[in-house]
Design a protein around this motif. Structure first.
Motif, PDB file in Angstrom:
ATOM      1  N   ASN A   1       0.838  -1.190   0.000  1.00 20.95           N
ATOM      2  CA  ASN A   1       0.000   0.000   0.000  1.00 20.95           C
ATOM      3  C   ASN A   1       0.878   1.246   0.000  1.00 20.95           C
ATOM      4  O   ASN A   1       1.782   1.380   0.826  1.00 20.95           O
ATOM      5  N   VAL A   2       0.607   2.173  -0.910  1.00 19.31           N
ATOM      6  CA  VAL A   2       1.481   3.329  -1.067  1.00 19.31           C
ATOM      7  C   VAL A   2       1.432   4.258   0.144  1.00 19.31           C
ATOM      8  O   VAL A   2       2.449   4.850   0.537  1.00 19.31           O
ATOM      9  N   GLN A   3       0.245   4.406   0.773  1.00 10.19           N
ATOM     10  CA  GLN A   3       0.147   5.270   1.956  1.00 10.19           C
ATOM     11  C   GLN A   3       0.978   4.701   3.115  1.00 10.19           C
ATOM     12  O   GLN A   3       1.704   5.430   3.800  1.00 10.19           O
ATOM     13  N   TYR A   4       0.859   3.389   3.296  1.00 13.77           N
ATOM     14  CA  TYR A   4       1.639   2.744   4.357  1.00 13.77           C
ATOM     15  C   TYR A   4       3.138   2.887   4.074  1.00 13.77           C
ATOM     16  O   TYR A   4       3.935   3.174   4.974  1.00 13.77           O
ATOM     17  N   LEU A   5       3.506   2.713   2.811  1.00 13.06           N
ATOM     18  CA  LEU A   5       4.910   2.809   2.419  1.00 13.06           C
ATOM     19  C   LEU A   5       5.448   4.218   2.653  1.00 13.06           C
ATOM     20  O   LEU A   5       6.582   4.403   3.108  1.00 13.06           O
ATOM     21  N   SER A   6       4.620   5.213   2.352  1.00 14.52           N
ATOM     22  CA  SER A   6       5.021   6.607   2.553  1.00 14.52           C
ATOM     23  C   SER A   6       5.280   6.896   4.027  1.00 14.52           C
ATOM     24  O   SER A   6       6.290   7.511   4.393  1.00 14.52           O
ATOM     25  N   GLN A   7       4.362   6.438   4.884  1.00 15.22           N
ATOM     26  CA  GLN A   7       4.528   6.648   6.327  1.00 15.22           C
ATOM     27  C   GLN A   7       5.765   5.923   6.849  1.00 15.22           C
ATOM     28  O   GLN A   7       6.512   6.450   7.688  1.00 15.22           O
ATOM     29  N   LEU A   8       5.988   4.714   6.339  1.00  8.46           N
ATOM     30  CA  LEU A   8       7.143   3.930   6.759  1.00  8.46           C
ATOM     31  C   LEU A   8       8.444   4.622   6.373  1.00  8.46           C
ATOM     32  O   LEU A   8       9.403   4.677   7.157  1.00  8.46           O
ATOM     33  N   PHE A   9       8.469   5.181   5.171  1.00 11.18           N
ATOM     34  CA  PHE A   9       9.676   5.854   4.691  1.00 11.18           C
ATOM     35  C   PHE A   9       9.971   7.099   5.525  1.00 11.18           C
ATOM     36  O   PHE A   9      11.117   7.339   5.927  1.00 11.18           O
ATOM     37  N   ILE A  10       8.938   7.886   5.799  1.00 11.37           N
ATOM     38  CA  ILE A  10       9.119   9.108   6.601  1.00 11.37           C
ATOM     39  C   ILE A  10       9.598   8.759   8.005  1.00 11.37           C
ATOM     40  O   ILE A  10      10.489   9.415   8.562  1.00 11.37           O
ATOM     41  N   LYS A  11       9.023   7.703   8.571  1.00 14.73           N
ATOM     42  CA  LYS A  11       9.403   7.293   9.925  1.00 14.73           C
ATOM     43  C   LYS A  11      10.863   6.860   9.982  1.00 14.73           C
ATOM     44  O   LYS A  11      11.587   7.182  10.937  1.00 14.73           O
ATOM     45  N   LYS A  12      11.310   6.153   8.949  1.00 10.44           N
ATOM     46  CA  LYS A  12      12.677   5.626   8.942  1.00 10.44           C
ATOM     47  C   LYS A  12      13.700   6.689   8.534  1.00 10.44           C
ATOM     48  O   LYS A  12      14.781   6.777   9.116  1.00 10.44           O
ATOM     49  N   GLU A  13      13.372   7.506   7.537  1.00  6.09           N
ATOM     50  CA  GLU A  13      14.351   8.434   6.974  1.00  6.09           C
ATOM     51  C   GLU A  13      14.180   9.877   7.440  1.00  6.09           C
ATOM     52  O   GLU A  13      15.071  10.701   7.238  1.00  6.09           O
ATOM     53  N   GLY A  14      13.015  10.199   7.997  1.00  8.46           N
ATOM     54  CA  GLY A  14      12.798  11.566   8.460  1.00  8.46           C
ATOM     55  C   GLY A  14      12.513  12.553   7.353  1.00  8.46           C
ATOM     56  O   GLY A  14      12.584  13.768   7.559  1.00  8.46           O
ATOM     57  N   GLU A  15      12.205  12.074   6.168  1.00 10.92           N
ATOM     58  CA  GLU A  15      11.849  12.940   5.040  1.00 10.92           C
ATOM     59  C   GLU A  15      10.942  12.177   4.082  1.00 10.92           C
ATOM     60  O   GLU A  15      10.897  10.944   4.091  1.00 10.92           O
ATOM     61  N   ARG A  16      10.205  12.937   3.272  1.00 12.60           N
ATOM     62  CA  ARG A  16       9.326  12.299   2.298  1.00 12.60           C
ATOM     63  C   ARG A  16      10.144  11.637   1.195  1.00 12.60           C
ATOM     64  O   ARG A  16      11.268  12.053   0.912  1.00 12.60           O
ATOM     65  N   PHE A  17       9.543  10.636   0.560  1.00 15.78           N
ATOM     66  CA  PHE A  17      10.254   9.942  -0.515  1.00 15.78           C
ATOM     67  C   PHE A  17      10.603  10.905  -1.645  1.00 15.78           C
ATOM     68  O   PHE A  17      11.703  10.843  -2.203  1.00 15.78           O
ATOM     69  N   SER A  18       9.679  11.788  -1.999  1.00 16.59           N
ATOM     70  CA  SER A  18       9.933  12.721  -3.103  1.00 16.59           C
ATOM     71  C   SER A  18      11.127  13.620  -2.798  1.00 16.59           C
ATOM     72  O   SER A  18      11.931  13.927  -3.692  1.00 16.59           O
TER      73      SER A  18
END
Length: 409
Positions: A326-343
């Motif tokens: 799920n893209v929304q879940y993936l986005s939240q996971l990325f922000i949580k891990k990296e501290g920034e949005r994927f874009s």
């Protein structure tokens, strides 16, 4: 200067004959000198080939590559520069001699010399080159991919990897170490065979370290490449699988020992290499402990690094076509891990690569740089993003002094 008997009997007044003798003697002396130089060049060439073979052999056998690189750096005139590995895929061995000749012709056309003889492993030619521009990389790729031979089943594909010399060689050894038969080609296209023991303990350890951080599909590709070399040698395939199992499973508990015994019994019962390969693949994937498996975010970052020139790269595409999440879940996971949005992360990676390319090549066309970092259809927007990140336009960075540091926001 040597003269024949007839030459000694010449009269001093016979000027024409004397000049003829002098010219002939000078010519003979020059021919002798050229023969000597030719023999010396051949001797040095043979010696260099021997050194290059030794370098490959030691690099494949030694666990500490840095020590091997330092040992051969002076002998092979390594200069520690940024170099390119040009990797030509799908080159069948029956076309190798002809392809090697054509590759050298194309390189000569662009005035590019090979920094090391061509290396060939399992339908792949690896060239080490010093290419001055991204534009030239694209032109070379186009020329190499256009090569065609009668009976050729698949068109060649070409990829370039750029890195500092030692890091590039480390990557090359990582690739070729998976194969038990490696060819080193001299200028004439004649090949020397370098045997590589795939079952040595440290190579199995290196393979273990590598597959722990790969997704199952990539593990399968690596193992298929390795097992293809065993052909019909089922025993060799079994020995390799047993060695890898022991590297991947170090637990010596009673339960683990029972599982190992069951595995080895099943392995011994295999009659074909294909059966052994399937067992090896299931074992390699199944024996990875959860904490050793690469995180989803790490997989995303790795994919971005390998496909940063793809304009269509987005988190939505990765979610739907690569990770099936799920893209929304993936986005939240990325922000949580990296501290920034994927874009933001993607743009930062693209701008950092663009900066490296500009500082490396200086005179390159901005459109070519833009295409390398995912802005091929919109180089103007690339310039805007670059300025937003670094405060200057790409064209301004090109003309800046080499020692001036430019940092991002």
């Amino acid at each position: 200067m040597k003269f024949g008997v007839r030459d000694y009997l010449l009269k001093p007044t016979d000027r024409d004959q004397l000049m003829e003798v002098l010219v002939r003697c000078r010519k003979e002396k020059e021919e002798a000198r050229q023969r000597m130089l030719s023999e010396q060049r051949k001797m040095l060439g043979d010696l260099r080939t021997t050194v290059e073979e030794s370098y490959l052999y030691e690099g494949l056998q030694c666990r500490e590559f840095h020590a091997v690189y330092q040992k051969y750096r002076e002998r092979l005139k390594f200069r520690g520069e940024i170099l390119h590995a040009c990797i030509c895929n799908y080159v069948e061995e029956r076309f190798l001699a002809e392809a090697h000749k054509d590759i050298r012709r194309i390189l000569n056309k662009y005035g590019i010399e090979m920094e090391f003889p061509a290396v060939y492993v399992k339908n792949t030619v690896v060239l080490v080159l010093n290419i001055p521009s991204v534009t030239l990389c694209k032109q070379l790729a186009g020329n190499l991919e256009s090569l065609r031979y009668r009976g050729q089943l698949v068109s060649f594909t070409v990829e370039f990897v750029q890195d500092a010399e030692e890091a590039l060689w480390n990557m090359i050894f990582g690739r070729i170490s998976r194969f038990n038969r490696i060819l080193l080609l001299d200028e004439a296209g004649e090949s020397s065979v370098i045997s590589n023991d795939l079952t040595s303990p440290w190579k199995l350890e290196r393979l273990r370290e590598e597959i722990l951080y790969l997704e199952p599909k990539r593990i399968q590709e690596i193992l298929e490449g390795m097992f293809s070399q065993f052909s019909t040698d089922t025993e060799a395939a079994k020995n390799f699988t047993m060695g890898l199992y022991l590297k991947l499973n170090s637990d010596d508990s009673e339960e683990a020992m029972e599982i190992a015994c069951d595995f080895f019994r099943s392995l011994r019962a295999c009659r074909k290499v294909g059966e052994v390969r399937e067992m090896c693949f299931r074992m390699a994937v199944g024996s990875m402990r959860p904490e050793e498996k690469r995180s989803v975010v790490d997989m995303i970052k790795s994919y971005v690094n390998s496909h940063i020139s793809d304009e269509n790269l987005s988190l939505k595409w990765l979610a739907e076509n690569y990770l099936f999440m799920n893209v929304q879940y993936l986005s939240q996971l990325f922000i949580k891990k990296e501290g920034e949005r994927f874009s933001d992360y993607l743009n930062r990676m693209r701008m950092e690569k663009a900066r490296r390319l500009i500082l490396t090549y200086r005179s390159d066309n901005i459109k070519d740089i833009a295409s390398q970092v995912g802005f091929e259809s919109n180089p103007r927007y690339f310039g805007q993003v670059f300025k937003r990140y670094y405060g200057i336009l790409p064209s301004e960075l090109i003309v800046q002094p080499h020692n001036r540091e430019v940092t991002g926001k």
